[in-house]
Design an enzyme around this catalytic site. Sequence first.
Site, PDB file in Angstrom:
ATOM      1  N   THR A  11      43.010  66.973  67.398  1.00 14.72           N
ATOM      2  CA  THR A  11      42.312  65.792  67.943  1.00 14.72           C
ATOM      3  C   THR A  11      42.777  64.509  67.249  1.00 14.72           C
ATOM      4  O   THR A  11      43.126  63.525  67.898  1.00 14.72           O
ATOM      5  CB  THR A  11      40.786  65.959  67.744  1.00 14.72           C
ATOM      6  N   VAL A  12      42.798  64.538  65.915  1.00 16.91           N
ATOM      7  CA  VAL A  12      43.112  63.310  65.168  1.00 16.91           C
ATOM      8  C   VAL A  12      44.609  62.997  65.246  1.00 16.91           C
ATOM      9  O   VAL A  12      45.009  61.863  65.553  1.00 16.91           O
ATOM     10  CB  VAL A  12      42.669  63.446  63.693  1.00 16.91           C
ATOM     11  N   ARG A  19      51.552  73.848  64.451  1.00 13.91           N
ATOM     12  CA  ARG A  19      51.737  75.227  64.933  1.00 13.91           C
ATOM     13  C   ARG A  19      51.735  75.287  66.454  1.00 13.91           C
ATOM     14  O   ARG A  19      52.264  76.189  67.045  1.00 13.91           O
ATOM     15  CB  ARG A  19      50.639  76.135  64.365  1.00 13.91           C
ATOM     16  N   ARG A  20      51.098  74.313  67.090  1.00 13.36           N
ATOM     17  CA  ARG A  20      51.113  74.331  68.559  1.00 13.36           C
ATOM     18  C   ARG A  20      51.224  72.909  69.097  1.00 13.36           C
ATOM     19  O   ARG A  20      50.960  71.934  68.380  1.00 13.36           O
ATOM     20  CB  ARG A  20      49.869  75.033  69.125  1.00 13.36           C
ATOM     21  N   LYS A  61      38.612  64.534  54.403  1.00 20.31           N
ATOM     22  CA  LYS A  61      37.531  64.248  53.441  1.00 20.31           C
ATOM     23  C   LYS A  61      37.301  65.407  52.492  1.00 20.31           C
ATOM     24  O   LYS A  61      36.993  65.214  51.319  1.00 20.31           O
ATOM     25  CB  LYS A  61      36.240  63.878  54.161  1.00 20.31           C
ATOM     26  N   GLY A 106      34.755  57.964  60.671  1.00 20.83           N
ATOM     27  CA  GLY A 106      35.683  57.778  61.800  1.00 20.83           C
ATOM     28  C   GLY A 106      36.209  56.369  61.925  1.00 20.83           C
ATOM     29  O   GLY A 106      36.905  55.866  61.039  1.00 20.83           O
ATOM     30  N   ASP A 160      30.125  68.545  55.510  1.00 19.55           N
ATOM     31  CA  ASP A 160      30.996  67.437  55.906  1.00 19.55           C
ATOM     32  C   ASP A 160      30.431  66.101  55.403  1.00 19.55           C
ATOM     33  O   ASP A 160      31.157  65.274  54.846  1.00 19.55           O
ATOM     34  CB  ASP A 160      31.138  67.438  57.438  1.00 19.55           C
ATOM     35  N   LYS A 199      31.935  63.331  52.592  1.00 19.79           N
ATOM     36  CA  LYS A 199      32.068  61.883  52.815  1.00 19.79           C
ATOM     37  C   LYS A 199      31.247  61.100  51.791  1.00 19.79           C
ATOM     38  O   LYS A 199      31.689  60.064  51.288  1.00 19.79           O
ATOM     39  CB  LYS A 199      31.623  61.550  54.239  1.00 19.79           C
ATOM     40  N   GLY A 227      35.871  61.900  66.937  1.00 15.63           N
ATOM     41  CA  GLY A 227      36.593  61.859  68.209  1.00 15.63           C
ATOM     42  C   GLY A 227      37.967  61.243  68.024  1.00 15.63           C
ATOM     43  O   GLY A 227      38.247  60.573  67.014  1.00 15.63           O
TER      44      GLY A 227
HETATM   45  N1  HSE Z   1      32.937  66.622  62.313  1.00 12.66           N
HETATM   46  C1  HSE Z   1      32.919  65.254  61.912  1.00 12.66           C
HETATM   47  C2  HSE Z   1      31.689  64.607  62.501  1.00 12.66           C
HETATM   48  C3  HSE Z   1      34.164  64.578  62.394  1.00 12.66           C
HETATM   49  O1  HSE Z   1      31.063  65.190  63.380  1.00 12.66           O
HETATM   50  O2  HSE Z   1      31.336  63.519  62.083  1.00 12.66           O
HETATM   51  C4  HSE Z   1      34.454  63.289  61.714  1.00 12.66           C
HETATM   52  O3  HSE Z   1      34.615  63.430  60.342  1.00 12.66           O
END
Ligand code: HSE
Length: 441
Positions: A17-18, A49-50, A107, A136, A203, A207, A304
């Site tokens: 995605t990123v 890898r893909r 992170k 983000g 997560d 951060k 996103g």
């Molecule tokens: N999984 C993380 C979130 C993505 O939902 O904020 C961004 O770091």
Amino acid sequence: MHDKQRPVRVGIVGLGTVGGGAFNLLKANADEIARRTGRPILVSHIGSRRDHPGCDTQGVKVSRDVFAVVHDPEIDVLVEVMGGTTIAREVVTQALESGKHVVTANKALLAEHGNEIFALAEARGRFVAFEAAVAGGVPIIKVLREGLAANRIHAVAGIINGTGNFILTEMRDKARDFIDVLKEAQELGYAEADPTFDVEGIDAAHKLTILAALAFGIPLQFSKVYTEGISALTTLDVAYATELGYRIKHLGLTRRTGDGIEMRVHPTLIPCDRLLSHVDGVKNAVLVLADPVGSTLYYGSGAGAGPTASAVVADLVDVVRAMQDHSPDARARVPHLAFQPDALNDTPILPMIQVETAFYLRLMVEDRPGVLAEVTGILSRQGINIEAIIQKPAHDAGIIPVIILTRPVLEQHMNDAISAMASIPVLREPVVRIRVESLDA
Ligand code: HSE
């Protein structure tokens, strides 16, 4: 060609995605970006890898082995957006050792191994940029490192996990099932590879570790963050909180006190009249309380492809600009952790039992005379002051919910009170407790 006109060659490892978002953004906004940097940025090697179905990589070298990119001598800057902390750690370390600058959105890697990575980067005169690692598309790293550099920061509080906030918002507004919403967040590319990182607060803790280091000039100390997830939250408490004039948010909070620094992630009741309580869906927001600026709030999409790519490419712009400075040494610019590396403090991190917060409590008790007196007696023996107490109509079989809001109290005292409540004979379920933060200056 004069070196300043030669495109800066970028390698991207990880085309998810990123990475896919950053690759497409560099193409889509190439002219605008070159006007900002003075030099074109060219993605010349991708390690993945893909393939990414949304990326046209024709004309770009693509390797299945990410280390082929790391050791490509043509590459000036390596963008690490593969995630994880094992191979990614090797990738970043080897890239720095081979003289490349690094841009990363990772992170977890920085929270767990950032101290050694930044030390290596500084020793090599290279730059590790990481705006995309927190919130983000919200440029909170730049805010803490540069925009607020004149201030003494007191606290940083943020909704810093988009997936969790999306889930809580849908649960509140549409009474949707937790698992159902999580699945949608995964499909939209918000969730981590392991979604328990989102819903159990890991997560957000990664951060918060970074935010605390930048705010207070301390080393990264992920293992000291108190972390509690949202998976045990019920729609009942979400509804009662709303009735009481609050909203439940999964908050990451770091605060400087006279005894040390708090670092904690947990569900939190926030008064409805605070802007932060209205940050909904996948949006993130970070509140900074600082002197002399006062309180400032930063808001935007926290996950996103588009928002994260915005941060990755902004970092690339910064690195390219730094490469054009007269000094080729990136250390001369902004220190990685906002403070000079030899000026970091070893301020203690407070254990949770020494943290003071107000609480929301819910007890499910049998409707008998004297129950409330027993509960309030326990609170009073622990020196806990009650702000409000509400007895709701009976649920099933004569069980009544009792909701209590307390004034701020030491966590240790609340732990003791809750242990004592466990022996109330008519208590039918474990006591629910959720911390409350007023977030005033
Ligand atoms: N999984 C993380 C979130 C993505 O939902 O904020 C961004 O770091």
